[in-house]
Design a protein around this motif. Structure first.
Motif, mmCIF file in Angstrom:
data_model
loop_
_atom_site.group_PDB
_atom_site.id
_atom_site.type_symbol
_atom_site.label_atom_id
_atom_site.label_comp_id
_atom_site.label_asym_id
_atom_site.label_seq_id
_atom_site.Cartn_x
_atom_site.Cartn_y
_atom_site.Cartn_z
ATOM 1 N N ILE A 1 5.401 -11.398 5.466
ATOM 2 C CA ILE A 1 5.851 -11.689 4.099
ATOM 3 C C ILE A 1 4.658 -11.748 3.157
ATOM 4 O O ILE A 1 4.687 -11.183 2.058
ATOM 5 C CB ILE A 1 6.670 -12.997 4.067
ATOM 6 N N ASN A 2 3.580 -12.405 3.585
ATOM 7 C CA ASN A 2 2.372 -12.472 2.753
ATOM 8 C C ASN A 2 1.760 -11.085 2.551
ATOM 9 O O ASN A 2 1.300 -10.756 1.452
ATOM 10 C CB ASN A 2 1.354 -13.429 3.364
ATOM 11 N N GLU A 3 1.765 -10.282 3.595
ATOM 12 C CA GLU A 3 1.268 -8.906 3.476
ATOM 13 C C GLU A 3 2.139 -8.105 2.506
ATOM 14 O O GLU A 3 1.630 -7.356 1.671
ATOM 15 C CB GLU A 3 1.258 -8.240 4.861
ATOM 16 N N LEU A 4 3.460 -8.280 2.599
ATOM 17 C CA LEU A 4 4.387 -7.605 1.695
ATOM 18 C C LEU A 4 4.119 -8.001 0.246
ATOM 19 O O LEU A 4 4.043 -7.151 -0.638
ATOM 20 C CB LEU A 4 5.828 -7.955 2.091
ATOM 21 N N ARG A 5 3.957 -9.287 0.007
ATOM 22 C CA ARG A 5 3.669 -9.763 -1.360
ATOM 23 C C ARG A 5 2.373 -9.173 -1.891
ATOM 24 O O ARG A 5 2.298 -8.768 -3.053
ATOM 25 C CB ARG A 5 3.605 -11.281 -1.381
ATOM 26 N N SER A 6 1.378 -9.134 -1.048
ATOM 27 C CA SER A 6 0.079 -8.587 -1.448
ATOM 28 C C SER A 6 0.192 -7.109 -1.806
ATOM 29 O O SER A 6 -0.330 -6.653 -2.826
ATOM 30 C CB SER A 6 -0.930 -8.790 -0.321
ATOM 31 N N LEU A 7 0.891 -6.361 -0.968
ATOM 32 C CA LEU A 7 1.060 -4.932 -1.223
ATOM 33 C C LEU A 7 1.923 -4.679 -2.454
ATOM 34 O O LEU A 7 1.659 -3.751 -3.221
ATOM 35 C CB LEU A 7 1.655 -4.246 0.008
ATOM 36 N N LYS A 8 2.945 -5.519 -2.677
ATOM 37 C CA LYS A 8 3.771 -5.355 -3.877
ATOM 38 C C LYS A 8 2.965 -5.642 -5.138
ATOM 39 O O LYS A 8 3.141 -4.974 -6.152
ATOM 40 C CB LYS A 8 5.014 -6.242 -3.810
ATOM 41 N N ALA A 9 2.075 -6.627 -5.072
ATOM 42 C CA ALA A 9 1.212 -6.918 -6.212
ATOM 43 C C ALA A 9 0.292 -5.732 -6.481
ATOM 44 O O ALA A 9 0.091 -5.332 -7.635
ATOM 45 C CB ALA A 9 0.397 -8.185 -5.961
ATOM 46 N N LEU A 10 -0.254 -5.152 -5.421
ATOM 47 C CA LEU A 10 -1.102 -3.968 -5.550
ATOM 48 C C LEU A 10 -0.292 -2.802 -6.117
ATOM 49 O O LEU A 10 -0.766 -2.059 -6.981
ATOM 50 C CB LEU A 10 -1.711 -3.597 -4.198
ATOM 51 N N GLN A 11 0.939 -2.648 -5.664
ATOM 52 C CA GLN A 11 1.821 -1.591 -6.159
ATOM 53 C C GLN A 11 2.068 -1.755 -7.652
ATOM 54 O O GLN A 11 2.019 -0.783 -8.413
ATOM 55 C CB GLN A 11 3.144 -1.621 -5.394
ATOM 56 N N GLN A 12 2.317 -2.987 -8.095
ATOM 57 C CA GLN A 12 2.559 -3.234 -9.519
ATOM 58 C C GLN A 12 1.305 -2.951 -10.337
ATOM 59 O O GLN A 12 1.374 -2.350 -11.399
ATOM 60 C CB GLN A 12 3.021 -4.680 -9.739
ATOM 61 N N GLU A 13 0.161 -3.383 -9.822
ATOM 62 C CA GLU A 13 -1.107 -3.123 -10.504
ATOM 63 C C GLU A 13 -1.354 -1.619 -10.624
ATOM 64 O O GLU A 13 -1.737 -1.124 -11.690
ATOM 65 C CB GLU A 13 -2.252 -3.779 -9.731
ATOM 66 N N THR A 14 -1.084 -0.892 -9.562
ATOM 67 C CA THR A 14 -1.250 0.566 -9.571
ATOM 68 C C THR A 14 -0.273 1.213 -10.548
ATOM 69 O O THR A 14 -0.643 2.116 -11.299
ATOM 70 C CB THR A 14 -1.059 1.141 -8.154
ATOM 71 N N ALA A 15 0.970 0.748 -10.564
ATOM 72 C CA ALA A 15 1.970 1.288 -11.490
ATOM 73 C C ALA A 15 1.547 1.049 -12.935
ATOM 74 O O ALA A 15 1.702 1.932 -13.792
ATOM 75 C CB ALA A 15 3.333 0.655 -11.223
ATOM 76 N N ASP A 16 0.991 -0.125 -13.215
ATOM 77 C CA ASP A 16 0.512 -0.426 -14.565
ATOM 78 C C ASP A 16 -0.638 0.500 -14.958
ATOM 79 O O ASP A 16 -0.694 0.986 -16.086
ATOM 80 C CB ASP A 16 0.066 -1.884 -14.677
ATOM 81 N N GLU A 17 -1.552 0.737 -14.022
ATOM 82 C CA GLU A 17 -2.673 1.640 -14.284
ATOM 83 C C GLU A 17 -2.182 3.073 -14.511
ATOM 84 O O GLU A 17 -2.670 3.774 -15.406
ATOM 85 C CB GLU A 17 -3.681 1.600 -13.136
ATOM 86 N N LEU A 18 -1.219 3.506 -13.698
ATOM 87 C CA LEU A 18 -0.643 4.841 -13.870
ATOM 88 C C LEU A 18 -0.018 4.994 -15.247
ATOM 89 O O LEU A 18 -0.230 5.998 -15.933
ATOM 90 C CB LEU A 18 0.422 5.111 -12.802
ATOM 91 N N ARG A 19 0.750 3.991 -15.651
ATOM 92 C CA ARG A 19 1.409 4.052 -16.959
ATOM 93 C C ARG A 19 0.380 4.104 -18.088
ATOM 94 O O ARG A 19 0.557 4.840 -19.054
ATOM 95 C CB ARG A 19 2.348 2.848 -17.123
ATOM 96 N N ALA A 20 -0.705 3.348 -17.969
ATOM 97 C CA ALA A 20 -1.755 3.357 -18.991
ATOM 98 C C ALA A 20 -2.386 4.740 -19.103
ATOM 99 O O ALA A 20 -2.636 5.236 -20.210
ATOM 100 C CB ALA A 20 -2.815 2.305 -18.672
ATOM 101 N N ILE A 21 -2.619 5.389 -17.972
ATOM 102 C CA ILE A 21 -3.191 6.736 -17.983
ATOM 103 C C ILE A 21 -2.188 7.724 -18.583
ATOM 104 O O ILE A 21 -2.563 8.597 -19.371
ATOM 105 C CB ILE A 21 -3.626 7.159 -16.571
ATOM 106 N N GLU A 22 -0.908 7.588 -18.225
ATOM 107 C CA GLU A 22 0.119 8.462 -18.799
ATOM 108 C C GLU A 22 0.164 8.313 -20.320
ATOM 109 O O GLU A 22 0.307 9.305 -21.041
ATOM 110 C CB GLU A 22 1.490 8.144 -18.199
#
Length: 90
Positions: free
Chosen positions: A10-31
């Motif tokens: 569960i902790n690993e999942l939360r960590s990866l989801k946070a990373l996923q959200q951070e990556t999605a935010d960065e992708l959107r900024a570049i777009e």
């Protein structure tokens, strides 16, 4: 799997989801930067050494269920219900 192992997953999942959200935010900024470039240069297509970029209108047609119900009445006979499992971790 033990309860402790589950907690670790569960902790690993939360960590990866946070990373996923951070990556999605960065992708959107570049777009947004690419869109700004296209708008500033009044372009709908741009070709670079490694990519073809397009920024054009797109059309999608949908049915207005509320209006159909107003015009035709109850639509439940035409509804299709799909059931599926959802994993939620809070």
């Amino acid at each position: 799997m033990t309860k402790k192992e589950l907690e670790n997953k569960i902790n690993e999942l939360r960590s990866l989801k946070a990373l996923q959200q951070e990556t999605a935010d960065e992708l959107r900024a570049i777009e947004v930067e690419i869109i700004d470039y296209m708008k500033e240069n009044n372009l709908d297509t741009e070709i670079t050494d490694t990519a073809k970029v397009t920024y054009k209108p797109q059309t999608r047609t949908t049915l207005d269920k509320k209006r159909l119900e107003e015009d035709l009445g109850d639509l439940t006979d035409y509804e299709k219900v799909t059931t599926y499992n959802v994993l939620r971790v809070k």
